[in-house]
Design an enzyme around this catalytic site. Structure first.
Site, mmCIF file in Angstrom:
data_model
loop_
_atom_site.group_PDB
_atom_site.id
_atom_site.type_symbol
_atom_site.label_atom_id
_atom_site.label_comp_id
_atom_site.label_asym_id
_atom_site.label_seq_id
_atom_site.Cartn_x
_atom_site.Cartn_y
_atom_site.Cartn_z
ATOM 1 N N ALA A 1 49.333 33.935 62.015
ATOM 2 C CA ALA A 1 49.823 34.653 63.590
ATOM 3 C C ALA A 1 48.786 33.610 64.484
ATOM 4 O O ALA A 1 47.883 33.305 64.283
ATOM 5 C CB ALA A 1 48.568 36.078 62.644
ATOM 6 N N GLN B 1 45.398 34.781 64.961
ATOM 7 C CA GLN B 1 44.106 34.354 65.362
ATOM 8 C C GLN B 1 44.145 33.769 63.566
ATOM 9 O O GLN B 1 43.476 34.224 63.238
ATOM 10 C CB GLN B 1 43.211 35.510 65.334
ATOM 11 C CG GLN B 1 42.947 36.163 66.814
ATOM 12 C CD GLN B 1 42.304 34.977 67.320
ATOM 13 O OE1 GLN B 1 40.984 34.319 66.424
ATOM 14 N NE2 GLN B 1 41.889 35.187 68.670
ATOM 15 N N SER B 2 45.042 33.188 63.592
ATOM 16 C CA SER B 2 45.478 31.778 61.820
ATOM 17 C C SER B 2 44.112 31.520 62.022
ATOM 18 O O SER B 2 43.716 30.160 62.554
ATOM 19 C CB SER B 2 46.808 31.687 62.111
ATOM 20 O OG SER B 2 46.728 30.645 61.041
ATOM 21 N N ASN B 3 43.452 31.567 60.571
ATOM 22 C CA ASN B 3 42.475 30.395 59.954
ATOM 23 C C ASN B 3 43.361 29.576 59.456
ATOM 24 O O ASN B 3 42.529 28.884 60.023
ATOM 25 C CB ASN B 3 41.419 31.243 59.430
ATOM 26 C CG ASN B 3 40.811 33.156 59.419
ATOM 27 O OD1 ASN B 3 40.145 32.761 60.572
ATOM 28 N ND2 ASN B 3 41.568 33.739 59.129
ATOM 29 N N VAL C 1 45.819 28.070 60.539
ATOM 30 C CA VAL C 1 46.870 27.144 61.415
ATOM 31 C C VAL C 1 45.272 26.390 62.221
ATOM 32 O O VAL C 1 45.169 24.931 61.866
ATOM 33 C CB VAL C 1 46.804 27.840 62.664
ATOM 34 C CG1 VAL C 1 47.208 26.757 64.054
ATOM 35 C CG2 VAL C 1 48.720 28.325 62.496
#
Ligand SMILES: *Cc1c(COP(=O)(O)O)cnc(C)c1O
Length: 334
Positions: free
Chosen positions: A73, A75-77, A79
């Site tokens: 998503a 705001q992916s942590n 990634v």
């Protein structure tokens, strides 16, 4: 099982601390709550994906990859940590982001994890509409890179496959070691569950060591039965990868989906209460998408009398505080 047989690179600070949350425990009137600080894994502001990436990126090196592709998503942590891990290993990192959450304004689109993604040298190659088949989009992109002569390695969303889940098998071992060091009987482990690798790895690790520590996943997205089925599937595959025989009992996997609220990435009143309680009574930053939803579930279950007062409950802080800056619009007035 013998985890050292699997290729692994070192990306984080381990073991992460296991600390008592005395103020919160007192405020809620028991049980004794402990926190496993996987927010403090140390990789570009930390989080649970670091453990998975130690095995996944080692596998990528073993397969001679030169570029890592992953997705998440906006705001992916996951990634952000993948890009940081790739940077450490000298690999290029390409990310496909999904607009899974309705707009929280400019900060959500550009600040927080998104800002760090590019600062860490990653390239956001696409920002696709919510509902896109992201795994397919990654495979298509990987084909394009192969045609250009690259050797891509595709990491699924959340790093949740059997290799990634080994990271949380290692966490189960680490918790058992700490519990015997502190002479702490762990009665329950509770954490936020999403793409399932964390819970699957923990369940596999506690099963393989025959330690029977119950794990409760607080779902941030999927309904209970679907989440449990997905965790069970991955935990079973992880046990097979470890060479542990026998079928995993279905009831070894327990999820609770009562705290999802309106959906993924949308904080509830309980989420915001948990976030501010931990900030103001323990000086600990949770995140609005995962760890505060998980903590909201734990707090509510404690208030409902779900745990005995003399029990020890370990909450795994899976990280995510970088995402706070993407939620300024929601958080500046709490
Ligand atoms: C990804 C993530 C989770 C969920 O872990 P899964 O292994 O995907 O179930 C929980 N908390 C944070 C902060 C995360 O980034």
């Amino acid at each position: 099982m013998h985890l050292a047989r699997f290729p692994r690179v070192s990306l984080g600070h381990f073991p992460t601390p296991l600390e008592p949350l005395n103020n919160l425990s007192k405020l809620l009137g028991g049980p004794q709550i402990w926190i496993k600080r996987d927010d403090a894994t140390g990789l570009a502001s930390g989080g649970n994906k670091t453990r998975k990436l130690e095995f996944l990126l080692a596998d990528a090196l073993e397969k001679n990859a030169d570029v890592i592709i992953t997705q998440g998503a906006t705001q992916s942590n996951h990634v952000r940590q993948t890009i940081a891990g790739a940077a450490r290993l000298g690999l290029k990192a390409k990310a496909l982001l999904e607009k899974r959450v309705s707009d929280f304004g400019d900060d959500y689109q550009h600040n927080g994890n998104v800002l760090l993604d590019t600062l860490l040298g990653g390239e956001i190659v696409a920002h696709l509409p919510g509902g896109t088949d992201m795994q397919q989009a990654m495979e298509t992109y990987a084909d394009t890179l192969r045609e250009q002569g690259h050797r891509p390695y595709v990491i699924p969303g959340g790093g949740s496959n059997p290799i990634g889940a080994l990271g949380y098998v290692a966490c189960a071992e680490e918790l058992l070691y700490q519990s015997s060091q502190h002479r702490l009987r762990i009665d329950h482990v509770v954490h936020a569950t999403g793409s399932t690798g964390t819970q699957a790895g923990l369940v596999a690790g506690f099963t393989a060591t025959n330690s029977r520590v119950p794990v409760l996943g607080i779902s941030v997205r999927a309904p209970k039965v679907k989440q449990e089925d997905n965790v069970w599937n991955l935990a079973s595959k992880t046990l097979a990868l470890l060479g542990v025989s026998g079928e995993l009992p279905r009831d070894a996997v327990v999820a609770n989906s009562d705290y999802v609220g309106d959906g993924y990435g949308l904080p509830t009143a309980g989420t915001l209460e948990a976030l501010t309680l931990l900030a103001r009574h323990e000086g600990i930053l949770l995140d609005p998408v995962y760890s505060a939803k998980g903590m909201a579930g734990l707090i509510d279950l404690i208030r409902q009398g779900h745990f005995r007062k003399d029990e020890n409950v370990v909450f795994i802080h899976t990280g995510g505080s970088a995402g706070l800056f993407g939620y300024r619009q929601v958080l500046e007035h709490v």
